[in-house]
Write an enzyme that holds these catalytic residues in place. Structure first.
Site, PDB file in Angstrom:
ATOM      1  N   SER A   1       8.384   1.221  11.654  1.00 28.05           N
ATOM      2  CA  SER A   1       7.268   1.972  12.219  1.00 28.05           C
ATOM      3  C   SER A   1       6.773   1.375  13.527  1.00 28.05           C
ATOM      4  CB  SER A   1       6.125   2.070  11.208  1.00 28.05           C
ATOM      5  OG  SER A   1       5.834   0.825  10.658  1.00 28.05           O
TER       6      SER A   1
ATOM      7  N   HIS B   1      12.424   7.353  12.590  1.00 24.15           N
ATOM      8  CA  HIS B   1      11.117   7.026  12.005  1.00 24.15           C
ATOM      9  C   HIS B   1      10.573   8.258  11.273  1.00 24.15           C
ATOM     10  CE1 HIS B   1       6.642   5.895  12.800  1.00 24.15           C
ATOM     11  NE2 HIS B   1       7.024   5.533  11.606  1.00 24.15           N
TER      12      HIS B   1
ATOM     13  N   GLU C   1      10.647  10.814  14.275  1.00 25.28           N
ATOM     14  CA  GLU C   1      10.639  10.243  15.618  1.00 25.28           C
ATOM     15  C   GLU C   1      11.973   9.519  15.856  1.00 25.28           C
ATOM     16  OE1 GLU C   1       7.474   7.235  16.085  1.00 25.28           O
ATOM     17  OE2 GLU C   1       7.011   8.280  17.951  1.00 25.28           O
TER      18      GLU C   1
ATOM     19  N   ASN D   1       2.663   5.676  16.063  1.00 22.99           N
ATOM     20  CA  ASN D   1       1.775   4.607  15.611  1.00 22.99           C
ATOM     21  C   ASN D   1       0.975   3.980  16.747  1.00 22.99           C
ATOM     22  OD1 ASN D   1       2.041   4.786  12.867  1.00 22.99           O
ATOM     23  ND2 ASN D   1       3.976   3.680  12.866  1.00 22.99           N
TER      24      ASN D   1
HETATM   25  N1  3HC Z   1       6.941  15.587  -2.762  1.00 23.67           N
HETATM   26  C1  3HC Z   1       6.884  16.913  -2.875  1.00 23.67           C
HETATM   27  N2  3HC Z   1       5.799  17.636  -2.585  1.00 23.67           N
HETATM   28  C2  3HC Z   1       4.712  16.964  -2.180  1.00 23.67           C
HETATM   29  C3  3HC Z   1       4.688  15.570  -2.020  1.00 23.67           C
HETATM   30  C4  3HC Z   1       5.870  14.870  -2.339  1.00 23.67           C
HETATM   31  N3  3HC Z   1       5.984  13.544  -2.204  1.00 23.67           N
HETATM   32  N4  3HC Z   1       3.456  15.199  -1.586  1.00 23.67           N
HETATM   33  C5  3HC Z   1       2.738  16.324  -1.434  1.00 23.67           C
HETATM   34  N5  3HC Z   1       3.492  17.392  -1.802  1.00 23.67           N
HETATM   35  C6  3HC Z   1       3.149  18.803  -1.749  1.00 23.67           C
HETATM   36  C7  3HC Z   1       2.207  19.206  -2.831  1.00 23.67           C
HETATM   37  O1  3HC Z   1       2.902  19.569  -4.005  1.00 23.67           O
HETATM   38  C8  3HC Z   1       1.480  20.386  -2.225  1.00 23.67           C
HETATM   39  O2  3HC Z   1       2.243  21.568  -2.339  1.00 23.67           O
HETATM   40  P1  3HC Z   1       1.501  23.008  -2.362  1.00 23.67           P
HETATM   41  O3  3HC Z   1       0.620  23.059  -1.145  1.00 23.67           O
HETATM   42  O4  3HC Z   1       2.628  23.981  -2.311  1.00 23.67           O
HETATM   43  O5  3HC Z   1       0.742  22.993  -3.633  1.00 23.67           O
HETATM   44  C9  3HC Z   1       1.448  20.037  -0.758  1.00 23.67           C
HETATM   45  O6  3HC Z   1       2.431  19.048  -0.521  1.00 23.67           O
HETATM   46  C10 3HC Z   1       0.116  19.511  -0.389  1.00 23.67           C
HETATM   47  O7  3HC Z   1      -0.196  18.436  -1.263  1.00 23.67           O
HETATM   48  P2  3HC Z   1      -1.581  18.286  -2.017  1.00 23.67           P
HETATM   49  O8  3HC Z   1      -2.132  19.627  -2.394  1.00 23.67           O
HETATM   50  O9  3HC Z   1      -1.379  17.273  -3.099  1.00 23.67           O
HETATM   51  O10 3HC Z   1      -2.548  17.588  -1.021  1.00 23.67           O
HETATM   52  P3  3HC Z   1      -2.852  17.940   0.471  1.00 23.67           P
HETATM   53  O11 3HC Z   1      -2.991  19.398   0.683  1.00 23.67           O
HETATM   54  O12 3HC Z   1      -3.949  17.010   0.836  1.00 23.67           O
HETATM   55  O13 3HC Z   1      -1.522  17.477   1.247  1.00 23.67           O
HETATM   56  C11 3HC Z   1      -0.444  15.809   2.455  1.00 23.67           C
HETATM   57  C12 3HC Z   1      -1.047  16.183   1.139  1.00 23.67           C
HETATM   58  C13 3HC Z   1       0.840  16.612   2.679  1.00 23.67           C
HETATM   59  C14 3HC Z   1      -0.105  14.333   2.370  1.00 23.67           C
HETATM   60  C15 3HC Z   1      -1.463  16.148   3.604  1.00 23.67           C
HETATM   61  O14 3HC Z   1      -2.734  15.670   3.285  1.00 23.67           O
HETATM   62  C16 3HC Z   1      -1.054  15.572   4.919  1.00 23.67           C
HETATM   63  O15 3HC Z   1      -0.239  16.126   5.649  1.00 23.67           O
HETATM   64  N6  3HC Z   1      -1.680  14.417   5.279  1.00 23.67           N
HETATM   65  C17 3HC Z   1      -1.356  13.693   6.505  1.00 23.67           C
HETATM   66  C18 3HC Z   1      -0.115  12.891   6.270  1.00 23.67           C
HETATM   67  C19 3HC Z   1       0.306  12.132   7.490  1.00 23.67           C
HETATM   68  O16 3HC Z   1      -0.337  12.130   8.539  1.00 23.67           O
HETATM   69  N7  3HC Z   1       1.441  11.448   7.370  1.00 23.67           N
HETATM   70  C20 3HC Z   1       1.951  10.613   8.432  1.00 23.67           C
HETATM   71  C21 3HC Z   1       1.396   9.241   8.264  1.00 23.67           C
HETATM   72  S1  3HC Z   1       1.965   8.154   9.525  1.00 23.67           S
HETATM   73  C22 3HC Z   1       3.474   7.662   9.009  1.00 23.67           C
HETATM   74  O17 3HC Z   1       3.968   8.017   7.956  1.00 23.67           O
HETATM   75  C23 3HC Z   1       4.178   6.716   9.911  1.00 23.67           C
HETATM   76  C24 3HC Z   1       4.245   5.320   9.344  1.00 23.67           C
HETATM   77  O18 3HC Z   1       5.040   4.533  10.177  1.00 23.67           O
HETATM   78  C25 3HC Z   1       2.897   4.654   9.151  1.00 23.67           C
END
Ligand code: 3HC
Length: 285
Positions: free
Chosen positions: A122, A143, A155, A193
């Protein structure tokens, strides 16, 4: 081998949050996958997470095959040598340069000369990781974002010696996994990041300095800027240890504007790492 269609087997190093997510999307795309971690209990946990994610996706018709068929393409192992046949390997081990360099040196010795070695790092330097191999031209950053099966973007990070054809391959491979890409030079934190970590740290500082309640900071950023998660809940989602590691690397490389928030350091020291430990800025069942 520079066409995703020529890839038969994908290797994944690490069965944690990112590793098992990458294994899952590669198998969903039709590739045979070998996923390796150092302990069989980590491998088993990763495979269980894949099962539950595939069930969720199947329940809403988001995958074309039965979960068992996709899962049948994933083999778990604790032996890195089992990745010898992989045409492309994505490393998603811990964010420590020494560990990654060791893994890449071993993969370099094992893999076919034309295999591509990608890292999911990352914030660490692709160029420095590639320096542990005799094929820096075939090392590239891929990434992925967490949760990998849901997030649409990947990425592509270009190291000093990454061959242009390998960069093209990385975009095409991510596309074959159903992802959209953008490209970053090998500079600390890349695009995502570098921009995301100060945002999260500022949210933590605002909380620590009493600007608003935890919930109002997240609510304010969600409603005010239309993001799915505010900074504190996103930090819990990513894992506070991962946020601290990334923040420290950026601080080291780019100076004081990237200093991790004090409260982040204290929570990590206390072992409260977010969702994965049941306690972070929020509490989880
Ligand atoms: N596998 C399958 N499906 C999943 C899942 C997984 N691991 N996680 C979530 N889902 C699905 C859920 O089943 C749900 O499906 P539905 O809408 O059809 O019912 C959908 O995704 C949404 O999940 P939730 O209803 O549980 O919760 P949210 O609506 O809050 O969504 C989230 C969860 C997708 C994580 C959303 O909140 C989101 O996009 N958050 C931001 C995530 C983000 O920014 N990620 C990047 C972080 S930075 C990074 O990763 C880089 C690193 O280097 C730090």
């Amino acid at each position: 081998m520079y066409e995703p269609a020529d890839v038969e087997t994908v290797g994944v190093v690490g069965a944690g949050t990112m590793g098992h997510g990458i294994a899952q999307v590669a198998a969903t795309a039709g590739y045979d996958v070998t996923m390796r971690d150092i302990e069989s209990e980590y491998v088993d946990r990763g495979l269980e997470e894949i099962d539950s994610s595939l069930e969720r996706l199947a329940a809403k018709g988001a995958i074309d095959e039965e979960p068992a068929t996709i899962r049948g393409r994933i083999a778990g192992t604790t032996d890195l040598a089992d990745l010898a046949d992989a045409d492309v390997t994505v490393e998603a081990a811990v964010e420590e340069m020494a560990v990654k360099r060791d893994v890449f040196a071993d993969l370099d010795a094992l893999a076919d000369d034309d295999a591509v070695l990608a890292t999911n790092t990352s914030t660490l330097s692709i160029t420095e990781i590639a320096g542990a191999t005799d094929r820096p031209d075939r090392v590239v950053g891929l990434h992925f974002m967490n949760p990998v099966p849901v997030m649409e973007g990947v990425e592509v990070v270009v190291g000093e010696h990454t061959d242009g054809a390998v960069v093209e391959f990385a975009h095409a491979f991510a596309d074959a996994l159903g992802k959209e890409t953008w490209e970053s030079d090998d500079k600390p934190g890349f695009v995502t990041n570098r921009v995301l970590m100060p945002w999260i740290n500022e949210g933590i500082r605002a909380y620590d300095e009493g600007v608003a309640t935890r919930d109002d900071i997240d609510r304010g950023m969600r409603l005010g800027t239309n993001v799915p998660m505010g900074p504190l809940e996103l930090a819990d989602h990513i894992g506070l240890d991962v946020v601290l590691d990334a923040s420290e690397t950026l601080h080291e490389e780019l100076g004081d504007r990237y200093k991790p928030a004090y409260l982040l350091t204290r929570k990590v020291a206390a072992g409260d790492l977010g969702k994965k430990t049941g306690e972070g800025f929020y509490g989880y069942e």
